[in-house]
Design a protein around this motif. Sequence first.
Motif, mmCIF file in Angstrom:
data_model
loop_
_atom_site.group_PDB
_atom_site.id
_atom_site.type_symbol
_atom_site.label_atom_id
_atom_site.label_comp_id
_atom_site.label_asym_id
_atom_site.label_seq_id
_atom_site.Cartn_x
_atom_site.Cartn_y
_atom_site.Cartn_z
ATOM 1 N N GLU A 193 1.079 29.770 21.772
ATOM 2 C CA GLU A 193 2.181 29.768 22.744
ATOM 3 C C GLU A 193 2.434 28.342 23.211
ATOM 4 O OE1 GLU A 193 1.827 34.322 24.312
ATOM 5 O OE2 GLU A 193 0.799 32.853 25.550
ATOM 6 N N VAL A 194 3.691 27.928 23.215
ATOM 7 C CA VAL A 194 4.051 26.566 23.633
ATOM 8 C C VAL A 194 5.141 26.666 24.717
ATOM 9 C CG1 VAL A 194 3.472 25.601 21.370
ATOM 10 C CG2 VAL A 194 5.840 26.253 21.846
ATOM 11 N N GLN A 195 5.234 25.595 25.509
ATOM 12 C CA GLN A 195 6.192 25.623 26.625
ATOM 13 C C GLN A 195 7.395 24.753 26.272
ATOM 14 O OE1 GLN A 195 4.796 27.878 28.331
ATOM 15 N NE2 GLN A 195 2.780 27.491 27.427
ATOM 16 N N LYS A 196 8.576 25.270 26.634
ATOM 17 C CA LYS A 196 9.818 24.579 26.272
ATOM 18 C C LYS A 196 10.755 24.496 27.469
ATOM 19 C CE LYS A 196 10.109 26.045 21.467
ATOM 20 N NZ LYS A 196 11.012 26.684 20.508
ATOM 21 N N ILE A 253 17.131 22.486 23.345
ATOM 22 C CA ILE A 253 15.786 23.021 23.592
ATOM 23 C C ILE A 253 14.763 21.966 23.199
ATOM 24 C CG2 ILE A 253 14.121 24.791 22.877
ATOM 25 C CD1 ILE A 253 16.523 26.685 22.565
ATOM 26 N N VAL A 254 13.823 21.703 24.092
ATOM 27 C CA VAL A 254 12.786 20.700 23.812
ATOM 28 C C VAL A 254 11.425 21.319 24.099
ATOM 29 C CG1 VAL A 254 12.037 18.345 24.352
ATOM 30 C CG2 VAL A 254 14.364 19.040 24.886
ATOM 31 N N THR A 255 10.475 21.085 23.221
ATOM 32 C CA THR A 255 9.108 21.551 23.476
ATOM 33 C C THR A 255 8.404 20.489 24.318
ATOM 34 O OG1 THR A 255 9.111 22.668 21.365
ATOM 35 C CG2 THR A 255 6.951 22.289 22.353
ATOM 36 N N VAL A 256 7.793 20.927 25.435
ATOM 37 C CA VAL A 256 7.187 19.926 26.330
ATOM 38 C C VAL A 256 5.678 20.073 26.475
ATOM 39 C CG1 VAL A 256 9.269 19.458 27.665
ATOM 40 C CG2 VAL A 256 7.765 21.321 28.386
ATOM 41 N N LEU A 257 5.113 21.184 26.056
ATOM 42 C CA LEU A 257 3.661 21.339 26.215
ATOM 43 C C LEU A 257 3.138 22.255 25.111
ATOM 44 C CD1 LEU A 257 1.078 20.928 27.903
ATOM 45 C CD2 LEU A 257 1.833 22.791 29.374
ATOM 46 N N GLU A 258 2.220 21.681 24.314
ATOM 47 C CA GLU A 258 1.704 22.453 23.177
ATOM 48 C C GLU A 258 0.198 22.669 23.238
ATOM 49 O OE1 GLU A 258 3.827 21.867 19.266
ATOM 50 O OE2 GLU A 258 4.004 19.882 20.174
ATOM 51 N N GLU A 259 -0.503 21.645 23.784
ATOM 52 C CA GLU A 259 -1.969 21.694 23.737
ATOM 53 C C GLU A 259 -2.531 22.496 24.894
ATOM 54 O OE1 GLU A 259 -3.727 20.630 21.217
ATOM 55 O OE2 GLU A 259 -1.781 20.099 20.346
ATOM 56 N N ARG A 260 -3.485 23.335 24.586
ATOM 57 C CA ARG A 260 -4.144 24.098 25.656
ATOM 58 C C ARG A 260 -5.391 23.361 26.114
ATOM 59 N NH1 ARG A 260 -3.417 27.970 21.521
ATOM 60 N NH2 ARG A 260 -5.568 27.560 20.939
ATOM 61 N N LEU A 297 9.164 15.748 33.808
ATOM 62 C CA LEU A 297 9.451 17.092 33.274
ATOM 63 C C LEU A 297 9.165 17.237 31.780
ATOM 64 C CD1 LEU A 297 12.812 17.961 35.120
ATOM 65 C CD2 LEU A 297 10.575 18.992 35.535
ATOM 66 N N VAL A 298 8.854 16.146 31.116
ATOM 67 C CA VAL A 298 8.645 16.201 29.662
ATOM 68 C C VAL A 298 7.165 16.016 29.318
ATOM 69 C CG1 VAL A 298 9.264 15.128 27.466
ATOM 70 C CG2 VAL A 298 10.976 15.367 29.250
ATOM 71 N N ASP A 299 6.507 15.077 30.020
ATOM 72 C CA ASP A 299 5.071 14.859 29.781
ATOM 73 C C ASP A 299 4.289 15.574 30.879
ATOM 74 O OD1 ASP A 299 5.557 12.931 27.650
ATOM 75 O OD2 ASP A 299 6.374 11.710 29.288
ATOM 76 N N TRP A 300 3.444 16.486 30.477
ATOM 77 C CA TRP A 300 2.703 17.296 31.455
ATOM 78 C C TRP A 300 1.213 17.055 31.311
ATOM 79 C CZ3 TRP A 300 4.977 20.113 35.262
ATOM 80 C CH2 TRP A 300 6.357 20.292 35.164
ATOM 81 N N SER A 301 0.509 16.912 32.446
ATOM 82 C CA SER A 301 -0.955 16.824 32.330
ATOM 83 C C SER A 301 -1.616 17.950 33.116
ATOM 84 C CB SER A 301 -1.490 15.474 32.784
ATOM 85 O OG SER A 301 -0.621 14.880 33.671
#
Length: 555
Positions: free
Chosen positions: A218-221, A235-242, A286-290
């Motif tokens: 599951e990825v966040q967009k 549509i942009v994917t912004v978070l992929e890594e768990r 809003l694009v790079d999430w930590s």
Amino acid sequence: MAKETVFFASGERLEFWASGPGAVTISQDDQILWQASALESHPAYYSYHHREAGTVIVEWDRPESFLWAYSYDPAKVAEEGIRLWEFSADKISLRVGKDIDTWLESDPDRPQIHFSPCRHWMNDPVGLCKVGELWHLFYQFHPIGSDWGPMHWGHATSHDLINWLHMPVFLHPEQNLWRLGATGGAFSGNAFRDRDGTLMFFYTERLPAYDLFKGYREVQKIARPDRRIIKAESIVTVLEERPKGVEHDFRDPKVWWDEVNGAYRMVLGASIHGDPAVLLYGSDNLVDWSYLGPLFRAPPSFRLEGARAVECPDFFTVGGKWVLIMGFVGHRDPESGRHNLLYGLVGDFFDDRFVPHSDTLQLLDFGTDFYAMQSFSASGRQIALAWLFNWEFRKPDGSPYSGEMSVPRELYLDELNRICMRPASEFDGKVDRIAVQPIEPLLFPLPDAPIEVRLDGPLEGTSISATQQGRPSFTICVKDGTISVSLPQDDGSIRYEGTLPQASDLRVIYDRGIVEIFADHGVICGTRRSYLDSQPDRLAIRSGSCVSVCRLAST
Ligand code: FRU
């Protein structure tokens, strides 16, 4: 081939889902404008964009190939909604606006004042927002059948939160999952405005999945809408890594601008080493999430009782406090047998930590058919809708659709900081109440229309029993400080009960199988969906309180 002439406005779009075999041709003056000479054998999405206003000839050979079809004029869709297309052997029935409503109302099993999709499967409310004077409801939608499947975002708009206009599908999965024999797609998420006021939607994409319970990704967009909020345009994917310890469940973002931190924050539903959990993320752009750590991790008892993850976490402020609401998917309460309940906590949020006032989770709804609630702040209130379903029971086979939304509710805290719900003021303002006169003391004849029952005064010993030709339709009892609701489909193995000591107000809304209960100023709420004997004709009440029964009609 069957033929029909159809008028298209300039710029009108036809969108449909179909599966072969079969063919479709759209032509004008003997020229083919669009054609699928062999529809794919798996369900697929097709669209045609008409350029110049005029009459065309639509030809098709198998009406059953068309699974869901509508057209819309982008310039008018905000006022008119979609034009529904239903193919039969020799004609296409076209319906728009009020004709759609009349057609839906002709289904004797469809609730009347609760939103439901025209056709096919609906689950969670998503992307709820108010833009100008218009309310937007998006929802999890499977456009080809009345069971859950590859997820899209359906869409409806309203001026009053009660009467809805059906809009085109807003968001699609990133690939054709039916062709892969997979599930997944555009899952739940929220609407968000950045500091410039730009509207966008955060959501989860479940990538093609072959197992419903594990091993998926599951990825966040972010999806940005076009200016009319009809289609997701970019549509942009912004978070992929768990983070470590978080397995496949990693979904249902809720994003907000956090004044105190001066940054964006996001919560996600997940599990950490098997315990249901809510994860907190931060971003400046809003694009790079930590990952900032877990906001909440459920005690091990939940995992031991079957809970696999948190779904649809909701985190917001109301009455100066922070409220966290979560659904624990898979969980079964060992005492009552109820499953997939919603729980809430009230507390403070500082230094990116949520500190609840108490560790005891508040059960949000004792009935269980109130799931995936999403709330949003609008007009100075926290408004919420939820999906009235629990996987325990489902609509009888052959129903053209599945899924309804609750009436819009307003969330607030009482003086003990407990989470309370009541129907939103729009519901009270937009729904007429016509008193039903009893035929004998406390025995009411019921119309085939939604009703509201109100009791004011001591509730202990109350019973409210609705019957259809003598058969039980629903029963609500208050006994020994406990409120319970039972439906014809119950076999007694699950107890739908809430604690109600010394309450003196009860409000029940009933609409063709939907029971919504609000008691003790909204601290105790119970929602259930029945699929049997859902048009009661008699209501017998036993109570020492003051009783009124009204028929409800949307204005
Ligand atoms: C809750 C849920 C969400 C998910 C969506 C998929 O009902 O399972 O967690 O995003 O539905 O349709």
